[in-house]
Motif scaffolding. Structure first.
Motif, PDB file in Angstrom:
ATOM      1  N   TRP A  13       0.836  -1.215   0.000  1.00  0.00           N
ATOM      2  CA  TRP A  13       0.000   0.000   0.000  1.00  0.00           C
ATOM      3  C   TRP A  13       0.865   1.258   0.000  1.00  0.00           C
ATOM      4  O   TRP A  13       0.531   2.241  -0.676  1.00  0.00           O
ATOM      5  N   ARG A  16       2.271   1.755  -3.362  1.00  0.00           N
ATOM      6  CA  ARG A  16       1.191   2.226  -4.237  1.00  0.00           C
ATOM      7  C   ARG A  16       0.935   3.721  -4.032  1.00  0.00           C
ATOM      8  O   ARG A  16       0.842   4.484  -4.991  1.00  0.00           O
ATOM      9  N   ALA A  46       1.321  -9.618  -8.403  1.00  0.00           N
ATOM     10  CA  ALA A  46       0.966  -9.181  -9.767  1.00  0.00           C
ATOM     11  C   ALA A  46      -0.533  -8.874  -9.882  1.00  0.00           C
ATOM     12  O   ALA A  46      -0.926  -7.897 -10.529  1.00  0.00           O
ATOM     13  N   GLN A  47      -1.360  -9.687  -9.222  1.00  0.00           N
ATOM     14  CA  GLN A  47      -2.814  -9.463  -9.279  1.00  0.00           C
ATOM     15  C   GLN A  47      -3.183  -8.116  -8.673  1.00  0.00           C
ATOM     16  O   GLN A  47      -4.071  -7.427  -9.169  1.00  0.00           O
ATOM     17  N   TRP A  48      -2.502  -7.793  -7.600  1.00  0.00           N
ATOM     18  CA  TRP A  48      -2.809  -6.542  -6.905  1.00  0.00           C
ATOM     19  C   TRP A  48      -2.365  -5.347  -7.743  1.00  0.00           C
ATOM     20  O   TRP A  48      -3.014  -4.308  -7.749  1.00  0.00           O
ATOM     21  N   LYS A  50      -2.339  -5.202 -10.958  1.00  0.00           N
ATOM     22  CA  LYS A  50      -3.392  -5.043 -11.976  1.00  0.00           C
ATOM     23  C   LYS A  50      -4.627  -4.384 -11.353  1.00  0.00           C
ATOM     24  O   LYS A  50      -5.210  -3.454 -11.913  1.00  0.00           O
ATOM     25  N   TYR A  51      -4.992  -4.889 -10.191  1.00  0.00           N
ATOM     26  CA  TYR A  51      -6.191  -4.395  -9.502  1.00  0.00           C
ATOM     27  C   TYR A  51      -6.060  -2.915  -9.157  1.00  0.00           C
ATOM     28  O   TYR A  51      -6.961  -2.117  -9.433  1.00  0.00           O
ATOM     29  N   PHE A  52      -4.916  -2.544  -8.573  1.00  0.00           N
ATOM     30  CA  PHE A  52      -4.742  -1.149  -8.155  1.00  0.00           C
ATOM     31  C   PHE A  52      -4.632  -0.208  -9.351  1.00  0.00           C
ATOM     32  O   PHE A  52      -5.067   0.941  -9.280  1.00  0.00           O
ATOM     33  N   ARG A  55      -8.012   0.322 -10.372  1.00  0.00           N
ATOM     34  CA  ARG A  55      -8.702   1.068  -9.322  1.00  0.00           C
ATOM     35  C   ARG A  55      -8.383   2.563  -9.428  1.00  0.00           C
ATOM     36  O   ARG A  55      -9.250   3.411  -9.244  1.00  0.00           O
TER      37      ARG A  55
END
Lengths: 80, 260
Positions: A13, A16, A46-48, A50-52, A55
């Motif tokens: 986080w 990010r 990697a999924q996060w 993409k998600y962020f 988002r």
């Protein structure tokens, strides 16, 4: 694959938030934020990532809608 | 009610004004000042009687107004209670959280909904690989429970976390995950069927997204915190927009009215 624990989540986080701040300051120019981007990729699954990324697009769009209002696409002109 | 208050105010005003009018014929002096002057002078018996009479009138008015206010308050409470009973009746008819669940907790023990009867429950559905929303909501839920814990007058609230991702969230994964939140938080998992059954009872929507090359995926799901009463009845729910203070206050109110 185990889910990130609270320390790993926090690291992701934080990375990010730094990247997002850099993008905000640099008019979304990803080239100017390469170091933050690689930190973000390194700290988040990697999924996060993409998600962020999705988002942020969504949040930006939402912000635009709230400040500028909704502009309908140019539809076909009314038949004469 | 406003009328009564006005009446009382008027009476009070008269009490200040009348002796002044009698003594000085209403010359422009401050009422408080004249009042003091009045009492220091030799007391005129008729004035004294008038003053006593005024006091009696004030007292009667206050008593009358007070009892009227009391009546209003009683009627209001009765109405509130009736509304609450009506709400409970309506909730009993709602097909939400009426069923049961049987799942494994994060220590591997089988737990059913019946095990939690008798205590207040906060319930959240999510998954351990959740990027931001679930940890946020679970932290919020933990903070709410911790705040309520500080009030010795309130019964303990039991936080529950049911996974919507049984494929990855087995007992050890949950044991690892719940450690980050409230010490009493219980993680629950089971077979795909058991988990689906538990979610369906609360109309929980959950769909896994596409898997990437690591086999990782994100589950899109309902983000709601459910409040369940000690008799297992679904009482309220809180979405993402509701902050910690709002939820805490709401639960406090539910517990308070539940006792009535």
């Amino acid at each position: 694959m185990a889910a990130p624990n609270s320390a790993e989540r926090k690291a992701c986080w934080d990375a990010r938030d730094l990247l997002w701040k850099c993008l905000d300051d640099n008019n979304d120019n990803i080239a100017a934020c390469q170091s933050f981007k690689s930190e973000f990729d390194r700290n988040c699954p990697a999924q996060w990532v993409k998600y962020f990324t999705k988002r942020r697009d969504f949040l930006k769009y939402k912000e635009k809608l709230q400040t500028d209002g909704f502009t309908p696409a140019e539809g076909p002109q009314q038949a004469s | 009610m406003a009328v009564i208050l006005l009446f009382v105010q008027l009476e009070k005003f008269q009490w200040f004004l009348k002796p002044e009018m009698l003594l000085y014929g209403g010359h422009g002096r401050l009422p408080l000042l004249t009042q003091r002057g009045f009492s220091s002078q030799g007391q005129n018996p008729s004035l004294k009687a008038a003053k006593v009479k005024l006091r009696t009138r004030l007292l009667v008015t206050l008593l009358f107004g007070g009892s009227l206010l009391g009546c209003c308050w009683y009627v209001y409470l009765e109405k509130e209670q009736k509304l609450r009973r009506h709400r409970i009746e309506q909730l009993k008819k709602v097909a939400l959280g009426q069923g049961t669940f049987s799942l494994l907790d994060h220590t591997g023990r089988r737990r059913t909904k019946q095990d939690f009867l008798g205590s207040w429950v906060l319930l959240y559905f999510g998954f351990t690989h959740c990027p931001d929303i679930c940890p946020d909501e679970l932290e919020k839920m933990s903070a709410v429970v911790a705040t309520l814990d500080q009030d010795p007058a309130l019964p303990q609230v039991q936080p529950l976390f049911i996974t919507v991702d049984p494929e990855r969230d087995d007992v050890p994964a949950l044991a690892h995950y719940v450690k980050d939140f409230h010490p009493r938080l219980i993680g629950l998992t089971g077979t795909a069927e058991e988990v689906k059954h538990a979610g369906r009872d609360y109309r929980v929507y959950a769909t896994p997204g596409p898997k990437d090359e690591d086999g990782d995926y994100i589950v899109d799901h309902t983000i709601l915190i459910y409040l369940i009463s000690p008799d297992g009845l679904f009482l309220d729910y809180y979405n993402r927009m509701k902050d910690q203070e709002h939820i805490t206050e709401s639960i406090r109110n539910h517990i308070k009215t539940y006792k009535l």
